[in-house]
Design an enzyme around this catalytic site. Structure first.
Site, short mmCIF file in Angstrom:
data_model
loop_
_atom_site.label_atom_id
_atom_site.label_comp_id
_atom_site.label_asym_id
_atom_site.label_seq_id
_atom_site.Cartn_x
_atom_site.Cartn_y
_atom_site.Cartn_z
N HIS A 1 0.85 -1.20 0.00
CA HIS A 1 0.00 0.00 0.00
C HIS A 1 0.89 1.26 0.00
O HIS A 1 0.61 2.21 -0.73
CB HIS A 1 -0.85 0.07 1.28
CG HIS A 1 -1.89 -1.00 1.42
ND1 HIS A 1 -2.00 -1.78 2.54
CD2 HIS A 1 -2.89 -1.39 0.59
CE1 HIS A 1 -3.03 -2.61 2.39
NE2 HIS A 1 -3.57 -2.40 1.22
N LYS B 1 -15.90 -7.70 5.40
CA LYS B 1 -14.74 -8.25 6.09
C LYS B 1 -14.89 -8.09 7.60
O LYS B 1 -15.43 -7.08 8.07
CB LYS B 1 -13.45 -7.51 5.65
CG LYS B 1 -13.09 -7.71 4.20
CD LYS B 1 -11.81 -6.94 3.87
CE LYS B 1 -11.42 -7.13 2.41
NZ LYS B 1 -10.29 -6.27 2.01
N ARG C 1 -2.38 -6.23 -8.05
CA ARG C 1 -1.25 -7.14 -7.88
C ARG C 1 -1.20 -8.17 -9.00
O ARG C 1 -0.18 -8.43 -9.59
CB ARG C 1 -1.34 -7.87 -6.54
CG ARG C 1 -1.03 -6.98 -5.38
CD ARG C 1 -1.45 -7.61 -4.10
NE ARG C 1 -2.88 -7.82 -4.09
CZ ARG C 1 -3.60 -8.14 -3.02
NH1 ARG C 1 -3.00 -8.33 -1.89
NH2 ARG C 1 -4.91 -8.29 -3.08
N SER D 1 -2.78 -7.91 3.03
CA SER D 1 -3.02 -7.71 4.46
C SER D 1 -3.44 -9.03 5.11
O SER D 1 -3.00 -9.35 6.22
CB SER D 1 -4.11 -6.66 4.68
OG SER D 1 -3.71 -5.43 4.18
#
Ligand code: PNS
Length: 161
Positions: free
Chosen positions: A18, A42, A91, A129
């Site tokens: 990030h 989440k 990514r 993460s």
């Protein structure tokens, strides 16, 4: 005119991946607003206030970056603050579907925000993460993957358990 970009996310926690995307965004735009949202899909590991604090501390050396708490719809948040561009890191192909869906949905509900994608550096392409949290919880050394402020938070959490 000040060119503003938003880097939104849940940042649970902020990683070196990030930070790299935000740093590169800050070289292109006059002002970068890192917006920390709660993602209802989440279960967050760190409370929002902690995620904001860690992001603020790890980005404090970049003068044109501010970290704020996000609330409500992303596109509404952007409109109120005069932000025309949202930057998302990509990514791998696996990120694309989710990010594409969000970008198209944001486009469908608002026409004033452009979503632009920035490729992560190859060395960060494996970093997430979620994986970092799992590794840290199991005692692996993640100090190369997250800023010092996040390492400290992992240590504090481990000391409490
Ligand atoms: O890091 P994340 O969890 O992938 O970030 C997702 C985030 C926070 C960018 C997304 O959930 C979001 O935009 N939330 C704000 C509320 C909103 O506008 N939701 C509709 C998205 S199409």
């Amino acid at each position: 005119m000040t060119k503003k970009a938003m880097c939104p996310g849940s940042f649970d926690p902020i990683t070196c991946g990030h930070i790299d995307i935000i740093t590169r965004t800050a070289r292109i735009f006059d002002e970068v607003i890192v917006t920390v949202f709660d993602n209802p899909n989440k279960d967050h590991f760190f409370p929002c206030a902690d995620r904001i604090r860690m992001a603020r501390r790890s980005l404090k050396s970049i003068p044109n970056v501010v970290v704020e708490k996000g609330e409500g719809l992303l596109v509404e948040y952007a409109r109120k603050r005069g932000i025309g561009v949202v930057i998302k890191g990509l990514r791998a192909v696996s990120d694309f579907e989710y990010e594409f869906q969000m970008a198209q949905m944001n486009r469908a509900i608002a026409n004033h925000v452009e979503t632009l994608f920035m490729m992560t550096r190859p060395e960060h392409s494996y970093l997430s993460s979620s994986i970092v949290k799992e590794l840290a919880e199991l005692g692996a050394d993640v100090s190369e993957m997250v800023p010092a402020e996040v390492m400290e938070a992992f240590r504090e959490r481990a000391a409490k358990t």
